[in-house]
Design a protein around this motif. Structure first.
Motif, PDB file in Angstrom:
ATOM      1  N   GLY A  42       0.813  -1.210   0.000  1.00 10.03           N
ATOM      2  CA  GLY A  42       0.000   0.000   0.000  1.00 10.03           C
ATOM      3  C   GLY A  42       0.842   1.254   0.000  1.00 10.03           C
ATOM      4  O   GLY A  42       2.041   1.220   0.282  1.00 10.03           O
ATOM      5  N   ILE A  43       0.227   2.378  -0.324  1.00  7.67           N
ATOM      6  CA  ILE A  43       0.928   3.660  -0.318  1.00  7.67           C
ATOM      7  C   ILE A  43       0.039   4.778   0.228  1.00  7.67           C
ATOM      8  O   ILE A  43       0.536   5.836   0.585  1.00  7.67           O
ATOM      9  CB  ILE A  43       1.463   3.983  -1.745  1.00  7.67           C
ATOM     10  N   HIS A  44      -1.282   4.537   0.333  1.00  7.81           N
ATOM     11  CA  HIS A  44      -2.163   5.589   0.853  1.00  7.81           C
ATOM     12  C   HIS A  44      -2.024   5.643   2.368  1.00  7.81           C
ATOM     13  O   HIS A  44      -2.225   4.643   3.054  1.00  7.81           O
ATOM     14  CB  HIS A  44      -3.616   5.304   0.457  1.00  7.81           C
ATOM     15  N   LYS A  45      -1.719   6.826   2.904  1.00  4.37           N
ATOM     16  CA  LYS A  45      -1.310   6.916   4.305  1.00  4.37           C
ATOM     17  C   LYS A  45      -2.343   6.364   5.288  1.00  4.37           C
ATOM     18  O   LYS A  45      -1.979   5.821   6.325  1.00  4.37           O
ATOM     19  CB  LYS A  45      -0.966   8.360   4.672  1.00  4.37           C
ATOM     20  N   GLU A  46      -3.621   6.466   4.959  1.00  3.65           N
ATOM     21  CA  GLU A  46      -4.638   6.058   5.938  1.00  3.65           C
ATOM     22  C   GLU A  46      -4.823   4.545   6.019  1.00  3.65           C
ATOM     23  O   GLU A  46      -5.405   4.048   6.978  1.00  3.65           O
ATOM     24  CB  GLU A  46      -5.983   6.735   5.614  1.00  3.65           C
ATOM     25  N   ILE A  47      -4.350   3.844   5.005  1.00  2.18           N
ATOM     26  CA  ILE A  47      -4.580   2.385   4.959  1.00  2.18           C
ATOM     27  C   ILE A  47      -3.328   1.618   4.550  1.00  2.18           C
ATOM     28  O   ILE A  47      -3.403   0.457   4.146  1.00  2.18           O
ATOM     29  CB  ILE A  47      -5.729   2.063   3.963  1.00  2.18           C
ATOM     30  N   VAL A  48      -2.161   2.267   4.697  1.00  8.12           N
ATOM     31  CA  VAL A  48      -0.938   1.782   4.043  1.00  8.12           C
ATOM     32  C   VAL A  48      -0.612   0.310   4.314  1.00  8.12           C
ATOM     33  O   VAL A  48      -0.118  -0.386   3.436  1.00  8.12           O
ATOM     34  CB  VAL A  48       0.256   2.719   4.381  1.00  8.12           C
ATOM     35  N   THR A  49      -0.902  -0.189   5.506  1.00  8.38           N
ATOM     36  CA  THR A  49      -0.521  -1.569   5.830  1.00  8.38           C
ATOM     37  C   THR A  49      -1.633  -2.576   5.536  1.00  8.38           C
ATOM     38  O   THR A  49      -1.467  -3.764   5.754  1.00  8.38           O
ATOM     39  CB  THR A  49      -0.185  -1.693   7.335  1.00  8.38           C
ATOM     40  N   LYS A  50      -2.749  -2.074   5.075  1.00 10.65           N
ATOM     41  CA  LYS A  50      -3.940  -2.928   5.004  1.00 10.65           C
ATOM     42  C   LYS A  50      -4.268  -3.487   3.631  1.00 10.65           C
ATOM     43  O   LYS A  50      -5.238  -4.234   3.480  1.00 10.65           O
ATOM     44  CB  LYS A  50      -5.162  -2.143   5.513  1.00 10.65           C
ATOM     45  N   TYR A  51      -3.521  -3.101   2.604  1.00 10.44           N
ATOM     46  CA  TYR A  51      -3.922  -3.527   1.266  1.00 10.44           C
ATOM     47  C   TYR A  51      -2.706  -3.734   0.374  1.00 10.44           C
ATOM     48  O   TYR A  51      -1.602  -3.296   0.676  1.00 10.44           O
ATOM     49  CB  TYR A  51      -4.885  -2.505   0.649  1.00 10.44           C
ATOM     50  N   ILE A  52      -2.950  -4.461  -0.703  1.00 13.26           N
ATOM     51  CA  ILE A  52      -1.921  -4.664  -1.721  1.00 13.26           C
ATOM     52  C   ILE A  52      -2.461  -4.203  -3.063  1.00 13.26           C
ATOM     53  O   ILE A  52      -3.669  -4.030  -3.237  1.00 13.26           O
ATOM     54  CB  ILE A  52      -1.488  -6.151  -1.809  1.00 13.26           C
ATOM     55  N   ARG A  53      -1.529  -4.005  -4.005  1.00 15.37           N
ATOM     56  CA  ARG A  53      -1.933  -3.505  -5.317  1.00 15.37           C
ATOM     57  C   ARG A  53      -1.444  -4.444  -6.421  1.00 15.37           C
ATOM     58  O   ARG A  53      -0.278  -4.841  -6.438  1.00 15.37           O
ATOM     59  CB  ARG A  53      -1.402  -2.078  -5.520  1.00 15.37           C
ATOM     60  N   PHE A  54      -2.336  -4.767  -7.311  1.00 15.67           N
ATOM     61  CA  PHE A  54      -2.122  -5.703  -8.411  1.00 15.67           C
ATOM     62  C   PHE A  54      -2.265  -4.883  -9.695  1.00 15.67           C
ATOM     63  O   PHE A  54      -3.337  -4.383  -9.994  1.00 15.67           O
ATOM     64  CB  PHE A  54      -3.196  -6.798  -8.295  1.00 15.67           C
ATOM     65  N   GLY A  55      -1.145  -4.733 -10.418  1.00 14.56           N
ATOM     66  CA  GLY A  55      -1.202  -4.001 -11.690  1.00 14.56           C
ATOM     67  C   GLY A  55      -1.449  -4.949 -12.834  1.00 14.56           C
ATOM     68  O   GLY A  55      -0.824  -6.004 -12.918  1.00 14.56           O
ATOM     69  N   HIS A  56      -2.388  -4.592 -13.701  1.00  9.28           N
ATOM     70  CA  HIS A  56      -2.670  -5.438 -14.875  1.00  9.28           C
ATOM     71  C   HIS A  56      -2.824  -4.558 -16.103  1.00  9.28           C
ATOM     72  O   HIS A  56      -3.913  -4.151 -16.484  1.00  9.28           O
ATOM     73  CB  HIS A  56      -3.895  -6.338 -14.645  1.00  9.28           C
ATOM     74  N   MET A  57      -1.665  -4.277 -16.684  1.00 11.99           N
ATOM     75  CA  MET A  57      -1.600  -3.390 -17.861  1.00 11.99           C
ATOM     76  C   MET A  57      -0.662  -3.992 -18.889  1.00 11.99           C
ATOM     77  O   MET A  57       0.245  -4.759 -18.557  1.00 11.99           O
ATOM     78  CB  MET A  57      -1.011  -2.029 -17.449  1.00 11.99           C
ATOM     79  N   GLY A  58      -0.875  -3.599 -20.146  1.00 12.61           N
ATOM     80  CA  GLY A  58       0.087  -3.904 -21.207  1.00 12.61           C
ATOM     81  C   GLY A  58       0.188  -5.373 -21.555  1.00 12.61           C
ATOM     82  O   GLY A  58      -0.813  -6.089 -21.581  1.00 12.61           O
ATOM     83  N   VAL A  59       1.420  -5.826 -21.822  1.00 11.75           N
ATOM     84  CA  VAL A  59       1.616  -7.181 -22.357  1.00 11.75           C
ATOM     85  C   VAL A  59       1.053  -8.253 -21.444  1.00 11.75           C
ATOM     86  O   VAL A  59       0.615  -9.302 -21.922  1.00 11.75           O
ATOM     87  CB  VAL A  59       3.111  -7.490 -22.655  1.00 11.75           C
ATOM     88  N   SER A  60       1.050  -8.029 -20.144  1.00  6.11           N
ATOM     89  CA  SER A  60       0.525  -9.041 -19.233  1.00  6.11           C
ATOM     90  C   SER A  60      -0.968  -9.277 -19.456  1.00  6.11           C
ATOM     91  O   SER A  60      -1.491 -10.345 -19.167  1.00  6.11           O
ATOM     92  CB  SER A  60       0.766  -8.634 -17.774  1.00  6.11           C
ATOM     93  N   VAL A  61      -1.641  -8.252 -19.981  1.00  4.34           N
ATOM     94  CA  VAL A  61      -3.073  -8.359 -20.269  1.00  4.34           C
ATOM     95  C   VAL A  61      -3.302  -8.789 -21.721  1.00  4.34           C
ATOM     96  O   VAL A  61      -4.205  -9.582 -22.015  1.00  4.34           O
ATOM     97  CB  VAL A  61      -3.752  -6.993 -20.008  1.00  4.34           C
ATOM     98  N   LEU A  62      -2.473  -8.294 -22.619  1.00  2.00           N
ATOM     99  CA  LEU A  62      -2.744  -8.463 -24.054  1.00  2.00           C
ATOM    100  C   LEU A  62      -2.150  -9.731 -24.639  1.00  2.00           C
ATOM    101  O   LEU A  62      -2.654 -10.251 -25.624  1.00  2.00           O
ATOM    102  CB  LEU A  62      -2.214  -7.240 -24.814  1.00  2.00           C
ATOM    103  N   ASP A  63      -1.069 -10.221 -24.046  1.00  2.00           N
ATOM    104  CA  ASP A  63      -0.420 -11.420 -24.575  1.00  2.00           C
ATOM    105  C   ASP A  63      -0.780 -12.611 -23.693  1.00  2.00           C
ATOM    106  O   ASP A  63      -0.128 -12.902 -22.691  1.00  2.00           O
ATOM    107  CB  ASP A  63       1.101 -11.197 -24.603  1.00  2.00           C
ATOM    108  N   LEU A  64      -1.863 -13.295 -24.101  1.00  2.00           N
ATOM    109  CA  LEU A  64      -2.384 -14.389 -23.275  1.00  2.00           C
ATOM    110  C   LEU A  64      -1.373 -15.518 -23.115  1.00  2.00           C
ATOM    111  O   LEU A  64      -1.387 -16.246 -22.128  1.00  2.00           O
ATOM    112  CB  LEU A  64      -3.686 -14.928 -23.881  1.00  2.00           C
ATOM    113  N   SER A  65      -0.481 -15.659 -24.115  1.00  2.00           N
ATOM    114  CA  SER A  65       0.471 -16.771 -24.067  1.00  2.00           C
ATOM    115  C   SER A  65       1.412 -16.653 -22.870  1.00  2.00           C
ATOM    116  O   SER A  65       2.039 -17.628 -22.475  1.00  2.00           O
ATOM    117  CB  SER A  65       1.280 -16.826 -25.366  1.00  2.00           C
ATOM    118  N   ARG A  66       1.535 -15.482 -22.311  1.00  2.00           N
ATOM    119  CA  ARG A  66       2.389 -15.302 -21.143  1.00  2.00           C
ATOM    120  C   ARG A  66       1.777 -15.955 -19.900  1.00  2.00           C
ATOM    121  O   ARG A  66       2.500 -16.352 -18.989  1.00  2.00           O
ATOM    122  CB  ARG A  66       2.597 -13.809 -20.856  1.00  2.00           C
ATOM    123  N   GLY A  67       0.449 -15.971 -19.826  1.00  2.00           N
ATOM    124  CA  GLY A  67      -0.220 -16.557 -18.668  1.00  2.00           C
ATOM    125  C   GLY A  67      -0.040 -15.771 -17.380  1.00  2.00           C
ATOM    126  O   GLY A  67      -0.267 -16.292 -16.279  1.00  2.00           O
TER     127      GLY A  67
END
Lengths: 443, 443
Positions: free
Chosen positions: A397-422
């Motif tokens: 996390g990075i938002h000061k009010e909840i910093v320890t309480k959450y995680i962030r999952f990025g799903h952009m670019g080749v990881s989304v568009l190239d299915l063969s990567r899995g």
């Protein structure tokens, strides 16, 4: 780093990874550390769980490495990385000038602007430099700016504006939400604002702001107010219609959905914004970030004329050229749809796991990242190494009010568009298994 | 760019190259275009005259290309370019944090400082951003700064200082020279200056400034005055003893003698400079270039702790790490001696051709570049294509008073240190042949 011997028992292995984690590191500036697991000791990672290496001899083969699924930098395409090692060229040689010029022209297409008054800029720097461009060039000291508060990154934008003398009013929403149109209308009617700023996707919360209706509201209530968008975590994965939505500025960076390594500040400004620049009563308040200095340079590059103010990075520009060529080889609508589909799938998986998102309202949820509240029994220093063992890197996390309480999952670019990567399937599976390893069971 | 058919007769070939040259391009900002020949159509280049490709399978093989011998960017080593295509990493992952931390520590060695109060910075940006660092952080509005005027780049530094409110006094020398110590002493005794700035090598003239005696003079006459050095065209090719010469700041860039692609602003500041930062009465006048924001980040990286203000470029930092590792693998004294020997050889060849340098005094001549006056009968649009035909790229002029009258030959980094490349010999031969082709004969 020296190669470490792999211990045989899993708890020791977990401990070995954990040593590299945030708890050992004091946070130097409040909330400013993005906590991530070690990505060095790939010997610890099961080889079947890290992504396959390209076997094409014409591409830059990437060695086995954990899959980066943080909200930027993202995984990069082989051809883009290959462009990073382009042989040395002069920054004013016609070949490079043509490449830079085409890159600027392609940005117009990516941002969907055909208005010749629109002006793209590509500068060496990070996404943050885009805030300085707006604050030092398009606002004059003492002018009022309305900042829509969505989290860590809108706060940063507000800080930057204040450094250059803007009088900032921040309209803050609750964590995980965004300011609503009626309160924005009220604020706009109370004071004459030179500009309003909106963080399209606040990377600290995964909150998506709505631009089309916002811009229409501003045009109706306060037509002279310029609309500036922080598109760092939205450009190239969220629909963004620069002309249709009558935006005055979009600032972004290379390393998120555009899919080019970090090091470039990328922006687009409207004819109205350029007029605001040209009619300043005071000179721009920055030298390196002076749009007055860079404007003729960008115009010349796009007209294939060599021009110099400060030396650009030919290698990064080549990589951006490759990334934009790939993006524009298919309809943008398809790209946005693919990001939305994948986002929907991830958000369903998160819900199926019994987890909540930081942004609870589906209409407010970004499509290139998901901010996920952890179960109360699971801590960041447990789950991130558990994911790393499975070849997947998420961000803390990075938002000061909840910093320890959450995680962030990025799903952009080749990881989304190239299915063969899995990548996405592996990440969802890793999240399920990791939570289970951390003792979590859906209620 | 489409591949062009190679004409068979040399005049037509010359004309084909010439079409890409500066005369077709209006200069957008006065004196701001560095004129260079086309580097695209390598089909025009005799294959024996462009540098050999590395045959090592572990290196990034560079395709045939003209040898860039402009005063930056320079030719890059294969391993450095390979580092540019490093797979994606998080900017706060321990592996990258360690790489960045080691890079900062290596900069201390390159600049010869062991004082723990010295502080290195590596930011995404260009060399120009270093001027902003000094102007926005280490000078407050209304404070006096003495700028030693050596050409285009000292003028730029002065402009940048003025943007942030410094009261600038520029002590200008004649073209090809530098201000002399007695006049500097006189200026320092007439006013109390917060800082003095000196361009170690002014890339517009090839003038080398003398730092050791200058700094001693400042300490004697005006001990509180900070000494800031623009080392863009000097760091890693000219002797520079940060501690011994009691310097307060050196700003440079990646793409010159350090031999890493463009895109990084690199600097070192003394404890005195950091005190000036910390005791400011006003906040830093920039957000992205705020040394107050970056100071803890740089300190944390060097202590191998993840830290975030704005996203750095992992790929560029990896390339810088590789470049610095190569530089420090041998004694610096040897590196400087090699640059001096090569420079002496080039300057002798220039004299043997009956040509004069822009910097006539041998003590004022840089060792990483040579600015050469053309014979009156030879014009830039003739000689640069003639050199390009021979696989060598020089730069045109940039100093406003003599812009059309001279060319610049950069000799830094691998082109000087790796004799097997033959870059320097080929360049000298190309210059001889090119001048002859242009009708010049030594009187």
């Amino acid at each position: 780093m020296p190669h470490q011997k792999t211990p045989d028992n899993p708890p020791a292995r977990l401990s070995l990874i954990s040593r590299h984690l945030a708890p050992d590191y004091p946070i130097n500036t409040p909330y400013a550390v993005e906590r991530l697991p070690d990505t060095v000791d790939t010997s610890l990672l099961p080889k079947t769980q890290i992504r396959a290496i390209s076997s094409s001899p014409t591409m830059s083969p990437q060695p086995p490495h954990p899959t980066i699924l943080i909200p930027g930098p993202i995984e990069f395409d082989d051809a883009v990385l290959q462009s990073m090692s382009h042989y040395s060229e002069s920054h004013v040689a016609p070949g490079f000038v043509a490449t830079f010029g085409e890159t600027l022209s392609m940005l117009r297409k990516l941002l969907q602007t055909t208005d010749p008054a629109s002006q793209p800029f590509v500068l060496s720097g990070s996404g943050t430099l885009g805030w300085d461009l707006i604050a030092a060039n398009l606002i004059e000291p003492g002018e009022d700016v309305l900042v829509l508060g969505t989290g860590y990154f809108s706060d940063g934008f507000a800080d930057c504006l204040a450094v250059y003398g803007a009088k900032v009013t921040e309209l803050k929403a609750a964590v995980g939400s965004r300011p609503q149109l009626p309160e924005i209308e009220k604020a706009l009617s109370e004071k004459r604002y030179k500009a309003i700023t909106v963080t399209h996707v606040d990377t600290s919360t995964g909150v998506l702001s709505e631009l089309a209706n916002l811009s229409a509201l501003v045009r109706r209530v306060s037509p002279d107010t310029l609309v500036f968008v922080d598109g760092v975590c939205s450009v190239a994965c969220e629909e963004l219609d620069f002309d249709g939505w009558k935006l005055d500025g979009v600032v972004t960076a290379s390393q998120k959905a555009i899919g080019c390594p970090a090091g470039l500040s990328i922006s687009m400004f409207s004819g109205r914004a350029i007029k605001a620049l040209e009619s300043r009563k005071t000179p721009p308040a920055s030298y390196f970030a002076s749009m007055k200095k860079w404007l003729p340079i960008m115009q010349n590059y796009e007209n294939k004329k060599p021009s110099y103010f400060a030396t650009p990075s030919p290698q990064l520009v080549h990589a951006l050229h490759t990334a934009l060529s790939q993006i524009l080889s298919k309809p943008l609508s398809e790209r946005f749809a693919r990001h939305k589909e994948t986002s929907d799938r991830i958000k369903k998986a998160v819900a199926d796991l019994g987890l909540k998102q930081v942004a609870p309202n589906p209409d407010d949820q970004a499509h290139g990242m998901t901010a996920i509240y952890l179960p109360e029994t699971v801590q960041i220093p447990q789950i991130l190494p558990s994911l790393a063992k499975r070849g997947v890197v998420f961000a803390g996390g990075i938002h000061k009010e909840i910093v320890t309480k959450y995680i962030r999952f990025g799903h952009m670019g080749v990881s989304v568009l190239d299915l063969s990567r899995g990548d996405i399937d592996r990440a969802i599976k890793a999240l399920e298994e990791g939570l289970s390893e951390c003792g979590y069971q859906k209620a």
